[in-house]
Design a protein around this motif. Structure first.
Motif, PDB file in Angstrom:
ATOM      1  N   VAL A 162     -62.693  51.744  -4.113  1.00 25.65           N
ATOM      2  CA  VAL A 162     -62.049  53.052  -3.997  1.00 25.65           C
ATOM      3  C   VAL A 162     -60.828  53.046  -4.905  1.00 25.65           C
ATOM      4  N   LEU A 163     -60.422  54.230  -5.324  1.00 26.05           N
ATOM      5  CA  LEU A 163     -59.274  54.332  -6.230  1.00 26.05           C
ATOM      6  C   LEU A 163     -57.958  54.465  -5.478  1.00 26.05           C
ATOM      7  N   GLU A 164     -57.994  55.186  -4.361  1.00 26.69           N
ATOM      8  CA  GLU A 164     -56.759  55.462  -3.624  1.00 26.69           C
ATOM      9  C   GLU A 164     -56.878  55.019  -2.177  1.00 26.69           C
ATOM     10  N   ASN A 165     -55.711  54.794  -1.581  1.00 25.06           N
ATOM     11  CA  ASN A 165     -55.643  54.428  -0.169  1.00 25.06           C
ATOM     12  C   ASN A 165     -54.893  55.535   0.575  1.00 25.06           C
ATOM     13  N   PRO A 166     -55.627  56.442   1.216  1.00 29.80           N
ATOM     14  CA  PRO A 166     -54.952  57.540   1.929  1.00 29.80           C
ATOM     15  C   PRO A 166     -54.192  57.074   3.161  1.00 29.80           C
ATOM     16  N   TRP A 167     -54.479  55.892   3.638  1.00 23.05           N
ATOM     17  CA  TRP A 167     -53.888  55.397   4.874  1.00 23.05           C
ATOM     18  C   TRP A 167     -52.469  54.893   4.708  1.00 23.05           C
ATOM     19  N   GLU A 168     -52.068  54.558   3.489  1.00 23.78           N
ATOM     20  CA  GLU A 168     -50.721  54.028   3.292  1.00 23.78           C
ATOM     21  C   GLU A 168     -49.642  55.068   3.564  1.00 23.78           C
ATOM     22  N   GLU A 169     -50.015  56.335   3.531  1.00 28.11           N
ATOM     23  CA  GLU A 169     -49.052  57.417   3.788  1.00 28.11           C
ATOM     24  C   GLU A 169     -49.047  57.881   5.244  1.00 28.11           C
ATOM     25  N   LYS A 210     -71.229  59.772   8.870  1.00 22.41           N
ATOM     26  CA  LYS A 210     -71.812  59.215   7.637  1.00 22.41           C
ATOM     27  C   LYS A 210     -70.953  59.500   6.406  1.00 22.41           C
ATOM     28  N   LYS A 211     -69.706  59.929   6.625  1.00 28.19           N
ATOM     29  CA  LYS A 211     -68.819  60.269   5.502  1.00 28.19           C
ATOM     30  C   LYS A 211     -68.551  59.031   4.650  1.00 28.19           C
ATOM     31  N   LYS A 212     -68.561  59.185   3.359  1.00 30.47           N
ATOM     32  CA  LYS A 212     -68.285  58.097   2.414  1.00 30.47           C
ATOM     33  C   LYS A 212     -66.781  57.834   2.370  1.00 30.47           C
ATOM     34  N   SER A 213     -66.404  56.576   2.229  1.00 32.09           N
ATOM     35  CA  SER A 213     -64.991  56.216   2.211  1.00 32.09           C
ATOM     36  C   SER A 213     -64.250  56.863   1.045  1.00 32.09           C
ATOM     37  N   ILE A 214     -64.924  57.072  -0.053  1.00 34.02           N
ATOM     38  CA  ILE A 214     -64.277  57.659  -1.229  1.00 34.02           C
ATOM     39  C   ILE A 214     -63.863  59.113  -0.982  1.00 34.02           C
ATOM     40  N   SER A 215     -64.475  59.747   0.015  1.00 35.50           N
ATOM     41  CA  SER A 215     -64.159  61.152   0.289  1.00 35.50           C
ATOM     42  C   SER A 215     -63.023  61.325   1.298  1.00 35.50           C
ATOM     43  N   VAL A 216     -62.464  60.231   1.806  1.00 34.62           N
ATOM     44  CA  VAL A 216     -61.379  60.324   2.797  1.00 34.62           C
ATOM     45  C   VAL A 216     -60.070  60.601   2.069  1.00 34.62           C
ATOM     46  N   SER A 217     -59.488  61.744   2.380  1.00 39.17           N
ATOM     47  CA  SER A 217     -58.211  62.148   1.786  1.00 39.17           C
ATOM     48  C   SER A 217     -57.091  61.919   2.800  1.00 39.17           C
ATOM     49  N   VAL A 218     -55.870  62.160   2.378  1.00 39.75           N
ATOM     50  CA  VAL A 218     -54.726  62.027   3.281  1.00 39.75           C
ATOM     51  C   VAL A 218     -54.872  62.995   4.455  1.00 39.75           C
ATOM     52  N   SER A 219     -55.301  64.214   4.193  1.00 40.66           N
ATOM     53  CA  SER A 219     -55.429  65.186   5.287  1.00 40.66           C
ATOM     54  C   SER A 219     -56.520  64.768   6.278  1.00 40.66           C
ATOM     55  N   ILE A 220     -57.600  64.191   5.789  1.00 42.64           N
ATOM     56  CA  ILE A 220     -58.641  63.699   6.696  1.00 42.64           C
ATOM     57  C   ILE A 220     -58.118  62.499   7.490  1.00 42.64           C
TER      58      ILE A 220
END
Length: 114
Positions: free
Chosen positions: A64-71, A17-27
């Motif tokens: 969302v503000l950032e895209n952690p997946w691009e890295e 149930k994690k929100k997409s906004i909380s997904v960081s690069v490490s996650i």
């Protein structure tokens, strides 16, 4: 569509149930590593490309503000070139075509390699 459905199943299991906004690069890296335990590297890369595309779309919609997946990178080993048949293998193939009644009409085409 099948790839997106497969990705959705993995996302549901991993993120719950994690929100997409909380997904960081490490996650995102943890997700990639988790997928790598279940799938081949080329499939993991495809799934990361798909999720990155989804995040790009969501980012354009300003959800969302950032895209952690691009890295997130997935290394896939170099493709091995196919090995040609040895002379012994070629001879065995041609012999099989010449000796089998249901295959012998192809023997002249296969025998061109001799």
């Amino acid at each position: 569509m099948a790839k997106y459905l497969a990705l959705q199943k993995h996302v549901s299991v991993f993120f719950k149930k994690k929100k997409s906004i909380s997904v960081s690069v490490s996650i995102a890296e943890n997700f990639r590593d988790w997928l790598a335990q279940k799938l081949e590297p080329v499939t993991v890369r495809q799934r990361i490309v798909l999720i990155n595309a989804c995040w790009e779309w969501v980012q354009k919609k300003k959800l969302v503000l950032e895209n952690p997946w691009e890295e997130i990178k997935v290394s896939v080993g170099a493709k091995q070139r196919p090995q040609p048949f040895t002379l012994a293998e070629i001879s065995a193939i041609v012999h099989k075509f010449r000796s089998e009644p249901e295959l012998n009409h192809y023997a002249d085409y296969v025998g061109l390699a001799e």
